[in-house]
Structures are given as C-alpha cells and as structure tokens.
Design a protein around this motif. Structure first.
Motif, PDB file in Angstrom:
ATOM      1  N   UNK A 203       1.078  -0.792  -0.152  1.00 38.05           N
ATOM      2  CA  UNK A 203       0.066  -0.011   0.010  1.00 38.05           C
ATOM      3  C   UNK A 203       0.980   1.157   0.015  1.00 38.05           C
ATOM      4  N   UNK A 204       2.022   1.415  -0.230  1.00 41.89           N
ATOM      5  CA  UNK A 204       2.802   2.825   0.291  1.00 41.89           C
ATOM      6  C   UNK A 204       3.906   2.041  -1.459  1.00 41.89           C
ATOM      7  N   UNK A 205       4.260   3.123  -1.908  1.00 41.21           N
ATOM      8  CA  UNK A 205       5.099   3.398  -2.780  1.00 41.21           C
ATOM      9  C   UNK A 205       6.303   4.429  -2.379  1.00 41.21           C
ATOM     10  N   UNK A 206       7.541   4.132  -2.251  1.00 39.48           N
ATOM     11  CA  UNK A 206       8.993   5.127  -1.973  1.00 39.48           C
ATOM     12  C   UNK A 206       9.227   5.837  -3.274  1.00 39.48           C
ATOM     13  N   UNK A 207       9.338   6.579  -3.387  1.00 35.46           N
ATOM     14  CA  UNK A 207      10.150   7.998  -4.508  1.00 35.46           C
ATOM     15  C   UNK A 207      11.382   7.991  -4.000  1.00 35.46           C
ATOM     16  N   UNK A 208      12.617   8.188  -4.736  1.00 33.55           N
ATOM     17  CA  UNK A 208      13.975   8.183  -4.319  1.00 33.55           C
ATOM     18  C   UNK A 208      14.824   8.607  -5.342  1.00 33.55           C
ATOM     19  N   UNK A 209      15.545  10.534  -4.953  1.00 34.88           N
ATOM     20  CA  UNK A 209      15.872  10.797  -5.636  1.00 34.88           C
ATOM     21  C   UNK A 209      16.833  10.202  -6.421  1.00 34.88           C
ATOM     22  N   UNK A 210      17.793  10.801  -7.485  1.00 37.40           N
ATOM     23  CA  UNK A 210      19.389  10.755  -8.101  1.00 37.40           C
ATOM     24  C   UNK A 210      20.257  10.056  -6.945  1.00 37.40           C
ATOM     25  N   UNK A 211      19.729  10.608  -5.953  1.00 32.30           N
ATOM     26  CA  UNK A 211      21.245   9.966  -5.024  1.00 32.30           C
ATOM     27  C   UNK A 211      20.348   9.175  -3.945  1.00 32.30           C
ATOM     28  N   UNK A 212      19.757   9.004  -3.937  1.00 30.68           N
ATOM     29  CA  UNK A 212      19.181   7.564  -3.478  1.00 30.68           C
ATOM     30  C   UNK A 212      18.339   7.503  -2.141  1.00 30.68           C
ATOM     31  N   UNK A 213      18.446   8.777  -2.270  1.00 35.83           N
ATOM     32  CA  UNK A 213      17.470   9.391  -0.978  1.00 35.83           C
ATOM     33  C   UNK A 213      15.883   9.736  -1.445  1.00 35.83           C
TER      34      UNK A 213
END
Length: 368
Positions: A203-213
């Motif tokens: 039920x959750x989707x995490x979105x990461x930056x190019x730096x993996x944050x």
C-alpha cells in the motif's frame, strides 16, 4: 538449491499422510490401541536414524514416480493395507495440501516453520518415547541444514518445490469450502493475509532521488487486509511457530470452522456434498466387529484430479498400476535413492500370517 529440496518434500508430505490417516482412524472409531500402533509404526519407520542420515545428504530431487513409490512402500510398512485407488487418492491429497501451504507462505523462512509445524503435530500423535527421540533428532538435523540459510537460498528451495508440484492440480473440498481454491484446481490469491514478522504491508510507494534519498511516499489501497505478525515464529524445539500453515487441517476445530464457510457454486457441487454427507452417516452407523475393521474412504471422495491444461475440470482416466511406476522409479533413481530404498526395505516389520486382523485400510474402489 535443488539438492536441498528432498527433506522438505519428505518431511512435509509424511506429516500430511499422518494427518489423513489419523483423521480416518478417528472417524471410524477404531480402537485407540490399534490407532496408536499404526501411527507409531509409520512415524518410527519414517524417522529411522539411518534413513534420516541418508535423506539429509545433498542430492537431486526424486522424480515424481520415485517419490510416490517411496510413500507407497512407507504406507504399507505398518499393519495397514491400501489398494491402488486409495493410495493414489491419499498421495494426491498429501501433495495438493502441501502445495497450497508453499503457495500461501509469505516469506521464505516460513518454509522452515511449516516443516516444524508438521514435526510438532506428529510429536503429539505418537506415544512411544523412542519415537519422540527420533523426532527430536530429525529436528536438530533439519535446523542444522536449513537454519543458517539465507532468505535467497530458501527462496530458491521454494521455487524448486513449486516447480516439482506445478502439474499437481487436485480439487480439495476443504480448500474449496474455504474459498482458497478455484474449481479448476488453481489456488486463490488471499486478500486477507498475515505477513511474516518484519515485512511491510502493501500500500505504499517510495520515490527516491538520483542520490538514493527518499523524497516522497505515495499510499494506495492494496485491495486487501494485510496484518504483520507481532512476533517472529520460533524455530526452537518446542517453540511457538506463529503460523497455521503446516498444522492439521483435518482436526475437529478446523473442520467445524470450515463448515461455516460457503461451499462451491452450482447444483452439481451441492449434490456431491450431500452424497458425501450421506456416505459419512452410513459409515458411522455401520457396526464394526471387535476383531476386524476397515476404514471407509469418504475423506478421499472429496478430491478430484484435474488436468493441468484444461479450462474446465475433467476427471483423469484410470490411473496406471503401481508396478510400472515402481519400475520406472528404479530405472531413474540415483545412488541415494537406492540407499534409501534399501534402508526402508530393511525396516519393514514382519506381518503375521493371519492378515484379517490387520487390514486397516481396505478402502472401497468405487470412489466418486
């Protein structure tokens, strides 16, 4: 990891066989002494120390004919007798329920807990202290082999088990009534599930930056109810497994709860259920002589084989005899297979000449 798959197959399928036979012995009101003798003999032979040592050696998985022949010999190692049709039905029920357990596991390490549940249940069904020691020895061998495996290694074992059982498609009445299985023999993906301890609920989707944050968290409705177990299942000798997979689905408490659930659809299915009820009532009212007795096969009548590539379930033609299967198994087995078969043959108890008192499972041939 296919070299480490055979112990999982043997221990879990053996546990399912003990569950089924225990249920039939209870349903037919067989004398307690004779019931204990049957179960004690089977578990004692199954967990013979020499047999276990050979079983846990890394080896390729048996072919299906060889594994079935092994359980055929094991089932006839005690004082009971199974005809060909009953043995086929027994083996189909064993394999299908175990396949459902593997399919329903939510984490690779749950494979270990499923097997330990089978060992725990068998421990509660036997009465001899020597057999209890054999079960404890098998437990330590199992934990030594699989307790330190990584999740990746156990997942590869799970894939091997599912690949081995992928063509097994049998409709099981208990699973159908719980809506865990479709009428074509396939399983239903559960929407209400207890997840393994430490897992995250869907039920959750995490979105990461190019730096993996992580920079964003998106929630959605997973379409089901998922609960994470509050504590991990214990792998101690007599610990709390925290999962019902691998326990006895034929026990009285489980059966009573199953009866409250909806059955399968269609008038034909309801008629089969009524016929099954009538057969069970007739079996219970039959007087069993003091010296001889037999077990009726109403439990096996609740399953039907279906082909693996048909859209509509159809009955499989008459099953070939056991003898050709045994021959095929001998031709394709390896050195470990021959060693296991030799050990099993040496453990066969001597049967008295008067067999009439010991034909426990002279089951009917006209199965529905």
């Amino acid at each position: 990891m296919t070299q480490y798959t055979l112990p999982f197959l043997f221990l879990n399928l053996g546990g399912e066989m003990i569950y089924i036979l225990d249920q039939r012995l209870r349903a037919q009101n067989i004398a307690v002494e004779k019931s204990r003798k049957v179960l004690d003999d089977l578990v004692r032979i199954m967990f013979n120390p020499r047999f276990m040592e050979e079983l846990f050696k890394p080896q390729e998985i048996y072919n299906k004919a060889a594994l079935k022949a092994l359980f055929h010999d094991l089932a006839h190692a005690s004082i009971m007798r199974l005809n060909e049709t009953s043995m086929n039905k027994l083996y189909d029920l064993m394999t299908m329920v175990f396949k459902w357990q593997i399919f329903s596991s939510s984490h690779p390490r749950e494979l270990i807990l499923i097997t330990l549940n089978h060992l725990d249940s068998m421990r509660s069904l036997v009465s001899c202290s020597l057999i209890l020691k054999q079960l404890d020895t098998a437990y330590f061998m199992f934990i030594k082999t699989y307790g330190q495996m990584t999740c990746g290694e156990l997942q590869r074992v799970r894939y091997s088990l599912l690949n081995f059982l992928q063509d097994v498609r049998v409709r099981v009445s208990l699973l159908l009534r719980q809506r865990l299985q479709n009428t074509d023999g396939s399983f239903v993906i559960p929407l209400n599930l207890q997840l393994f301890h430490g897992c995250e609920t869907p039920g959750q989707i995490r979105v990461y930056s190019k730096e993996g944050i992580p920079i964003d968290l998106i929630s959605f409705n997973p379409g089901g109810k998922y609960v994470v177990a509050e504590q991990p299942g214990s792998t101690e000798l007599r610990g709390l497994r925290n999962t019902s997979l691998g326990t006895n689905i034929y026990s009285a408490s489980r059966t009573e709860s199953d009866n409250t659930l909806a059955g399968y659809e269609g008038h034909e299915s309801y008629r089969k259920e009524i016929n099954l009820l009538v057969a069970q009532l007739g079996g219970d009212s039959t007087k069993i002589p003091d010296e001889t007795f037999s077990l009726h096969n109403s439990l096996f009548s609740t399953i039907e084989e279906v082909t693996s590539n048909d859209e509509q379930p159809t009955l499989v033609p008459e099953t070939p005899s056991i003898e050709p299967q045994k021959q095929e198994a001998v031709d394709t087995t390896n050195a470990h297979t021959e060693a296991l078969s030799k050990i099993l043959a040496e453990m066969q108890p001597s049967i008295p000449k008067d067999q009439s008192e010991f034909d426990l499972l002279d089951l009917m041939d006209d199965l529905n």
